[in-house]
Design a protein around this motif. Structure first.
Motif, PDB file in Angstrom:
ATOM      1  N   ILE A 250       0.831  -1.203   0.000  1.00  0.00           N
ATOM      2  CA  ILE A 250       0.000   0.000   0.000  1.00  0.00           C
ATOM      3  C   ILE A 250       0.872   1.262   0.000  1.00  0.00           C
ATOM      4  N   ASP A 251       1.999   1.228   0.706  1.00  0.00           N
ATOM      5  CA  ASP A 251       2.840   2.432   0.775  1.00  0.00           C
ATOM      6  C   ASP A 251       3.476   2.726  -0.588  1.00  0.00           C
ATOM      7  N   TYR A 256       4.734   6.367  -0.889  1.00  0.00           N
ATOM      8  CA  TYR A 256       5.313   6.514   0.458  1.00  0.00           C
ATOM      9  C   TYR A 256       4.963   7.869   1.097  1.00  0.00           C
ATOM     10  N   ARG A 257       3.771   8.396   0.783  1.00  0.00           N
ATOM     11  CA  ARG A 257       3.454   9.746   1.269  1.00  0.00           C
ATOM     12  C   ARG A 257       3.358   9.802   2.795  1.00  0.00           C
ATOM     13  N   PHE A 258       3.045   8.708   3.444  1.00  0.00           N
ATOM     14  CA  PHE A 258       3.051   8.706   4.925  1.00  0.00           C
ATOM     15  C   PHE A 258       4.245   7.922   5.458  1.00  0.00           C
ATOM     16  N   GLY A 259       5.258   7.803   4.662  1.00  0.00           N
ATOM     17  CA  GLY A 259       6.457   7.077   5.088  1.00  0.00           C
ATOM     18  C   GLY A 259       6.406   5.613   4.665  1.00  0.00           C
ATOM     19  N   GLU A 260       7.559   4.950   4.768  1.00  0.00           N
ATOM     20  CA  GLU A 260       7.626   3.536   4.389  1.00  0.00           C
ATOM     21  C   GLU A 260       7.102   2.672   5.531  1.00  0.00           C
ATOM     22  N   LEU A 261       6.303   1.682   5.195  1.00  0.00           N
ATOM     23  CA  LEU A 261       5.885   0.709   6.208  1.00  0.00           C
ATOM     24  C   LEU A 261       6.962  -0.374   6.289  1.00  0.00           C
ATOM     25  N   TYR A 343      -0.231   2.204   8.923  1.00  0.00           N
ATOM     26  CA  TYR A 343      -1.018   1.589   7.861  1.00  0.00           C
ATOM     27  C   TYR A 343      -2.396   2.260   7.777  1.00  0.00           C
ATOM     28  N   ALA A 344      -2.985   2.540   8.951  1.00  0.00           N
ATOM     29  CA  ALA A 344      -4.333   3.130   8.982  1.00  0.00           C
ATOM     30  C   ALA A 344      -4.371   4.489   8.259  1.00  0.00           C
ATOM     31  N   LYS A 345      -3.267   5.215   8.267  1.00  0.00           N
ATOM     32  CA  LYS A 345      -3.223   6.499   7.534  1.00  0.00           C
ATOM     33  C   LYS A 345      -3.393   6.252   6.039  1.00  0.00           C
ATOM     34  N   ALA A 350      -6.819   6.023   1.215  1.00  0.00           N
ATOM     35  CA  ALA A 350      -7.261   5.230   0.062  1.00  0.00           C
ATOM     36  C   ALA A 350      -8.779   5.279  -0.123  1.00  0.00           C
ATOM     37  N   LYS A 351      -9.500   5.593   0.955  1.00  0.00           N
ATOM     38  CA  LYS A 351     -10.967   5.539   0.897  1.00  0.00           C
ATOM     39  C   LYS A 351     -11.558   6.472  -0.150  1.00  0.00           C
TER      40      LYS A 351
END
Ligand code: FAD
Ligand code: UDP
Length: 385
Positions: A250-251, A256-261, A343-345, A350-351
């Motif tokens: 997903i990242d 990677y807009r909210f960082g790498e998972l 992940y929740a971010k 994505a919603k």
């Protein structure tokens, strides 16, 4: 030209492709960056004719009859019950840890006392996660819990995840609970089997439809553009107005807009040996010894008992690094609270994209087994398409 583009030809992508093509008459393009279909369930014959699992041993087990029947349309099954031994203090004892392991490891009087206490506290047949057993106040059960924790879980988990059992979601060690039983099987599910002609054949059959086109050896980013501000998609430079089903990271999809998972990777070391069999059963876990976590011998899974030689694989856990070709397969999301929040971010972001569906072990950040994955793909199909 296509109604759907699906990224990833593992179970998530392939089941959805099959459903959309056969039940909704949709035209589907499946893209995968690997040279083959099947995702991590891919198997093939090695040069000695042994059916090996390229990305780690895969054993099918489920209580879900609908899933078993669904896959049964695409394969015949060979009955197979998985057995694992754990190498502890020089002995090979059943894993998950059970009453037979107690008998093997402790003097008879102590074994009898521990068994009686366990049955009394939980009941015969119960499965107790190790982190739960460790909360026991009874002195003898406390001793047993510490023993199992230290001999089976601490060092294996350190190798596999690089942390302590309590620093990762309880779901992870809970997969292998202490089993108050004399049943030595690894799983107790009602349906346990391996596909008679291998997993890859299932995928060939799932994807064998005139409405399904395959583009392998292709990273989707090399043929598609995704504008994460507008949601616009294009394929080979032309706007794509259909739906996207994405089963990758997903990242990565969202740049990677909210960082790498974080993910965990593995190195597989395959060896062919000129001996009929190498070990006593399919898998032997090495919680404390060596750098690998386990050795699996494929002939037990494939049933190729008449082959003269045997092929084994050793699994070496390692950090994931997307810029290092030796470490760039993200086999496992890392299941911690902090990572779930990150992940929740992505999930929230994505919603807004109604035309994009995220499904899969990596896209959903879930510890799905194969049967969970098939069930989830069928559920998404029913609910959304
Ligand atoms: P995958 O199979 O990983 O498929 C995703 C696909 O997407 C891959 O082929 C990948 O190449 C592709 N992809 C990703 N990014 C891109 C991109 N940018 N462009 C193009 N393609 C892309 N389950 C069991 O039930 N029993 C077992 O014994 C078992 N053992 C396992 C052992 C190991 C070591 C591992 C890692 C998993 C195991 N599993 C087991 C779980 C099983 O592998 C998963 O449930 C299943 O593979 C999930 O399917 P998926 O489609 O989500 O993912
Ligand atoms: N585990 C352990 N010792 C074992 C077997 C499992 O500590 O002998 C823990 C470890 O943290 C592992 C988790 O239980 O990652 C789940 O094990 P499983 O065999 O289900 O892992 P998988 O097959 O998914 O890699």
């Amino acid at each position: 030209m296509f109604d759907f583009i699906i990224i990833g030809a593992g179970f998530a992508g392939s089941v959805l492709a099959e459903r959309l093509a056969t039940q909704r008459q949709k035209r589907v393009l499946v893209i995968d960056k690997r040279r083959h279909i099947g995702g991590n369930c891919f198997d093939c014959f090695d040069q000695h004719g042994v059916l090996i699992h390229q990305y780690g041993p895969h054993l099918f087990h489920t209580d879900n009859k609908a899933v078993f029947d669904y896959l049964g349309q695409f394969t015949e099954w060979r009955q197979y019950q998985h057995h694992v031994l754990a190498f502890i203090d020089g002995q090979e004892v059943p894993a998950p840890f059970n009453l037979n392991a107690i008998d093997q490891l402790f003097p008879p009087a102590l074994a009898e006392a521990l068994t009686a206490k366990l049955i009394n506290a939980y009941g015969y047949g119960k499965k107790v996660p190790i982190l739960e057993l460790r909360q026991q106040n009874d002195e003898q059960l406390k001793f047993l819990a510490d023993y199992i924790y230290n001999k089976l879980f601490v060092n294996y988990t350190a190798k596999q995840w690089g942390c302590k059992p309590e620093d990762i979601s309880p779901e992870v060690t809970g997969r292998v609970p202490v089993h108050i039983s004399r049943d030595n099987r690894y799983f107790q599910d009602r349906y346990q089997a391996v596909p008679k002609y291998g997993y890859t054949k299932i995928f060939e059959n799932l994807l064998n439809h005139p409405n399904i086109n395959l583009l392998l050896n292709t990273d989707f980013k090399s043929v598609m553009d995704f504008n994460t501000d507008t949601g616009a998609l294009s394929l080979f430079g032309a706007p794509f107005e259909g739906q996207l089903i994405y089963t990758g990271l997903i990242d990565e999809l969202f740049n990677y807009r909210f960082g790498e998972l974080p993910y965990r990777s593995l190195k597989f070391d395959f060896e062919h040996l000129n001996t009929e069999y190498f070990q006593a059963t399919t898998t032997v876990n090495y919680p404390n010894d060596y750098d690998y976590t386990r050795i699996t011998e494929f002939k037990y899974i494939s049933g190729q008992s008449t082959l003269p030689g045997t092929t084994i694989v050793k699994e070496y856990p390692q950090d994931y690094d997307r810029n290092d070709r030796e470490k760039d397969i993200p086999y496992y999301p890392i299941f911690t609270d902090a990572n779930a929040q990150n992940y929740a971010k992505y999930q929230e972001f994505a919603k807004q994209f109604q035309h994009i569906t995220l499904v899969g072990r990596l896209a959903e950040n879930r510890y799905y087994d194969m049967d969970d994955m098939v069930a989830r793909a069928l559920e998404v199909f029913q609910e959304k398409f």
